[in-house]
Motif scaffolding. Structure first.
Motif, mmCIF file in Angstrom:
data_model
loop_
_atom_site.group_PDB
_atom_site.id
_atom_site.type_symbol
_atom_site.label_atom_id
_atom_site.label_comp_id
_atom_site.label_asym_id
_atom_site.label_seq_id
_atom_site.Cartn_x
_atom_site.Cartn_y
_atom_site.Cartn_z
ATOM 1 N N TRP A 45 0.865 -1.187 0.000
ATOM 2 C CA TRP A 45 0.000 0.000 0.000
ATOM 3 C C TRP A 45 0.897 1.231 0.000
ATOM 4 N N LYS A 46 0.485 2.249 -0.744
ATOM 5 C CA LYS A 46 1.307 3.458 -0.855
ATOM 6 C C LYS A 46 0.459 4.718 -0.715
ATOM 7 N N LEU A 47 1.108 5.765 -0.239
ATOM 8 C CA LEU A 47 0.507 7.091 -0.157
ATOM 9 C C LEU A 47 1.168 7.946 -1.230
ATOM 10 N N VAL A 48 0.359 8.481 -2.142
ATOM 11 C CA VAL A 48 0.912 9.316 -3.208
ATOM 12 C C VAL A 48 0.148 10.634 -3.283
ATOM 13 N N ILE A 49 0.823 11.624 -3.807
ATOM 14 C CA ILE A 49 0.240 12.938 -4.032
ATOM 15 C C ILE A 49 0.136 13.139 -5.535
ATOM 16 N N ILE A 50 -1.026 13.580 -5.985
ATOM 17 C CA ILE A 50 -1.233 13.884 -7.401
ATOM 18 C C ILE A 50 -1.401 15.407 -7.475
ATOM 19 N N PRO A 51 -0.316 16.114 -7.844
ATOM 20 C CA PRO A 51 -0.325 17.569 -7.749
ATOM 21 C C PRO A 51 -1.160 18.304 -8.794
ATOM 22 N N ASP A 52 -1.415 17.663 -9.928
ATOM 23 C CA ASP A 52 -2.145 18.372 -10.984
ATOM 24 C C ASP A 52 -2.925 17.374 -11.833
ATOM 25 N N ALA A 53 -3.487 17.855 -12.902
ATOM 26 C CA ALA A 53 -4.333 17.029 -13.768
ATOM 27 C C ALA A 53 -3.546 15.999 -14.575
ATOM 28 N N SER A 54 -2.229 16.077 -14.561
ATOM 29 C CA SER A 54 -1.426 15.131 -15.343
ATOM 30 C C SER A 54 -1.563 13.707 -14.816
ATOM 31 N N GLY A 55 -1.913 13.579 -13.551
ATOM 32 C CA GLY A 55 -2.069 12.254 -12.953
ATOM 33 C C GLY A 55 -0.773 11.654 -12.452
ATOM 34 N N ALA A 56 0.334 12.380 -12.585
ATOM 35 C CA ALA A 56 1.619 11.873 -12.110
ATOM 36 C C ALA A 56 1.588 11.728 -10.591
ATOM 37 N N HIS A 57 2.172 10.660 -10.110
ATOM 38 C CA HIS A 57 2.213 10.399 -8.668
ATOM 39 C C HIS A 57 3.540 10.865 -8.091
ATOM 40 N N HIS A 58 3.477 11.575 -6.976
ATOM 41 C CA HIS A 58 4.670 12.074 -6.304
ATOM 42 C C HIS A 58 4.635 11.674 -4.838
#
Length: 128
Positions: A45-58
């Protein structure tokens, strides 16, 4: 703790978002997402941040993305993150309150010294 349902995960994502924004770690426009793991397929299980509409996970700033191997571990990790963020926020608020009190005392002391100097200048007597 019980089964971690989709509704529980969504609620946790909302709580984490609110605390991360309040801590200034992510912008309000970012989304917080808990990626479900699978022991069968070897994914944690992971916690990710999606900063914008690009859907990239950070990665969330200052946090590890890994939450655990099982849903129960991930739930405990998320709760720990929430408790830590809330504790830090509480300390910051207390520090802010304390600093305001100190500034208020300095203002009062400065005003008292100013009044004493004004009185001394008016009477011609020096103050200590």
């Amino acid at each position: 703790m019980g089964v971690w349902t989709n509704s529980n995960v969504a609620t946790m994502e909302g709580c984490l978002h609110a605390q991360l924004v309040a801590a200034g770690l992510i912008p309000d426009s970012a989304r917080v997402h808990v990626e479900r793991g699978s022991q069968t397929y070897g994914r944690g299980w992971k916690l990710v941040i999606i900063p914008d509409a690009s859907g990239a996970h950070h990665r969330a700033p200052g946090l590890d993305t890994y939450l655990g191997w099982t849903g129960a571990e991930a739930q405990r990790s998320c709760r720990f993150i929430l408790q830590t963020l809330q504790a830090v926020r509480g300390v910051r608020e207390q520090d802010t309150w304390t600093l305001r009190q100190v500034e208020d005392l300095r203002t009062v002391e400065g005003e008292a010294a100013s009044v004493a100097n004004t009185d001394a200048n008016a009477t011609g007597k020096a103050t200590a």
